[in-house]
Write an enzyme that holds these catalytic residues in place. Structure first.
Site, PDB file in Angstrom:
ATOM      1  N   SER A  90      41.827  43.403  34.762  1.00 60.83           N
ATOM      2  CA  SER A  90      41.122  44.883  34.326  1.00 60.83           C
ATOM      3  C   SER A  90      39.671  45.086  34.066  1.00 60.83           C
ATOM      4  CB  SER A  90      41.853  45.680  33.217  1.00 60.83           C
ATOM      5  OG  SER A  90      43.174  46.413  34.022  1.00 60.83           O
ATOM      6  N   LYS A  93      37.673  46.854  36.149  1.00 61.20           N
ATOM      7  CA  LYS A  93      37.152  48.457  35.887  1.00 61.20           C
ATOM      8  C   LYS A  93      35.693  48.561  35.506  1.00 61.20           C
ATOM      9  CE  LYS A  93      41.851  49.828  34.978  1.00 61.20           C
ATOM     10  NZ  LYS A  93      42.595  48.704  34.987  1.00 61.20           N
ATOM     11  N   SER A 154      42.561  51.537  29.654  1.00 60.76           N
ATOM     12  CA  SER A 154      42.762  50.504  30.871  1.00 60.76           C
ATOM     13  C   SER A 154      43.617  50.897  31.923  1.00 60.76           C
ATOM     14  CB  SER A 154      42.930  49.153  30.539  1.00 60.76           C
ATOM     15  OG  SER A 154      42.674  48.221  31.596  1.00 60.76           O
TER      16      SER A 154
END
Length: 469
Positions: A90, A93, A154
């Protein structure tokens, strides 16, 4: 009489002997006490040193890859396998966050722009394996709501929804991600989706043109450079990533960054002073990853750890990195504006009223350094070759403050990790301290005649030498 004399002599002997033994004992006690005191002082000096200082040169990190970067200058303070491309999970991101903030900054969308959830992100939201926030279809969500869920919790589905809002589809958004990565100069990268999930998890929804089992890839160095751009280009990124919790759909969701000042008792042990971001990550393939950033006394550091074995470990290893940076380095102005390299400050000038011109650095050079390494830095001049004639001289006229090259900061110590931007050293402009006017035609003519005869004399001398060689 003789007995008394012997007795007195014996008493004198034993008295002297006792005094000698007492003196020796007293000497030994003083000696051993002194040694004990010295030993205690040495032990106290070791104990009172910061733990990070003791282990500074042997950062035994439990991470496959790691890096520590100064958030202002981009100087790399520590690196371990930092060029190895690994799945970032993640941490991907961060690029989605950057593109969303850029779209807001460009006026393409605003924080209050609304969008609805398509079937693709809704299916991701409804899948319990992804442990995201449950989304509702046929409902308007603001960009701020979706961004906070992405940055703080997240969430994968809200990330995909933002990608679709900006580019029309995640397929087109992935193209933007890779374009921006190239623009930023990320050294190692591959983006195949916006969330950081493995493509295998997305099934038929994976972006077109990407591999069915594809995964995003970033090196620690690339992740740090991406974070550097994110926090320096958009202040809003840290305003949101520093929130310990946000409200979404009537629920309170906690930030997955345990190093923030959470209220939960079991998380207080992980709190790190100055921490305000940035992004966690975890997949089976990537392990546990974390890009962290903290600011203390005006100094910001950016850290990345990749492929650690647990949630706790990624924060423990980050603490090691940040402690090392804050405790071992201090910002110093190594060379002030106007500094000149001794013996190299005068550059020869052709066709000028002056034969030379002094040069110096236009601005000071300040970087984070270990105090003991400050003397290992020096300046190297790199004169612009386009400004030199065939004889290696600058040609008049020369203006005061004119750039005539660069001054490169050179480190002669043991380890130099360079900068996050490239492998090159830091440089500043090298400028002329004074103006040098072009000489008039008469003086130039005299100079040419003088040069002619000087060259003629040199040629003659060389010819004569040749006769006797």
């Amino acid at each position: 009489m003789h007995f008394n004399k012997y007795k007195n002599a014996k008493h004198i002997y034993w008295g002297q002997n006792l005094r000698w033994r007492y003196g020796k004992l007293k000497y030994n006690v003083k000696k051993y006490f002194s040694l004990l005191l010295v030993s205690l002082l040495i032990m106290m000096s070791i104990i009172t040193q910061p733990l990070s200082a003791q282990a500074a040169e042997s950062l035994d990190l439990n991470a496959e890859s790691a890096i520590l970067v100064d958030g202002e200058t981009g100087k790399v303070l520590y690196a371990k396998n930092a060029d190895q491309a690994l799945p970032p999970a993640s941490m991907t991101k961060m690029m989605t966050e950057y593109l969303v903030l850029e779209a807001i900054n460009n006026g393409d969308i605003s924080w209050d722009t609304t969008t609805q959830i398509s079937d693709y992100p809704f299916s991701i939201s409804a899948n319990p394996l992804f442990s995201g926030i449950g989304l509702t279809q046929n409902k308007d969500y603001t960009v701020r709501e979706l961004y906070e869920a992405m940055a703080v919790f997240s969430d994968n589905a809200t990330t995909i929804a933002l990608a679709e809002l900006i580019a029309g589809s995640e397929t087109e958004f992935v193209k933007l991600m890779n374009q921006k990565a190239e623009e930023m100069g990320l050294p190692e990268y591959k983006f195949v989706n916006s969330s950081g999930l493995d493509n295998e998890s997305l099934g038929d929804n994976r972006p077109e043109g990407t591999e069915p089992n594809g995964s995003n890839l970033l090196s620690a160095k690339s992740a740090a450079l991406l974070a550097y751009h994110l926090v320096n280009d958009f202040e809003e990124a840290l305003e949101i990533s520093s929130k310990t919790k946000v409200e979404f759909e009537g629920y309170t969701v906690e930030n997955l960054n345990w190093m923030l000042p959470h209220e939960a008792t079991f998380l207080k042990a992980f709190h790190y002073e100055g921490m305000d971001g940035l992004k966690t990550g975890n997949t089976e393939l990537a392990g546990y990853t974390f890009t962290g950033t903290a600011k203390r006394d005006g100094k910001r550091l950016i850290s990345v750890v990749m492929k650690t074995s647990s949630k706790e470990e990624r924060f423990q290893e980050t603490k090691k990195l940040l402690d090392y940076g804050f405790n071992q380095f201090e910002n110093q102005e190594l060379f002030s504006a106007g500094y000149q390299v001794e013996g190299e400050s005068a550059i020869p000038v052709a066709k000028g009223k002056e034969d030379t011109v002094d040069v110096s650095i236009k601005e000071g050079i300040s970087i984070p350094v270990k105090p003991e390494d400050a003397e290992a830095y020096s300046i190297k001049y790199n004169i612009d070759k386009d400004k030199l004639n065939a004889d290696g001289k600058l040609t008049a006229p020369i203006e005061k403050g004119e750039k005539i090259g660069t001054a490169e900061l050179v480190f002669d110590g043991e380890t130099n990790y360079g900068y996050i931007f490239s492998d090159s050293n830091k440089t500043v402009d090298l400028v002329a301290d004074d103006a040098v006017e072009k000489s008039n035609w008469f003086m130039l003519t005299l100079q040419s005649i003088g040069d002619f005869f000087a060259n003629l004399f040199t040629t003659a001398v060389d010819w004569v030498k040749g006769l006797f060689s």
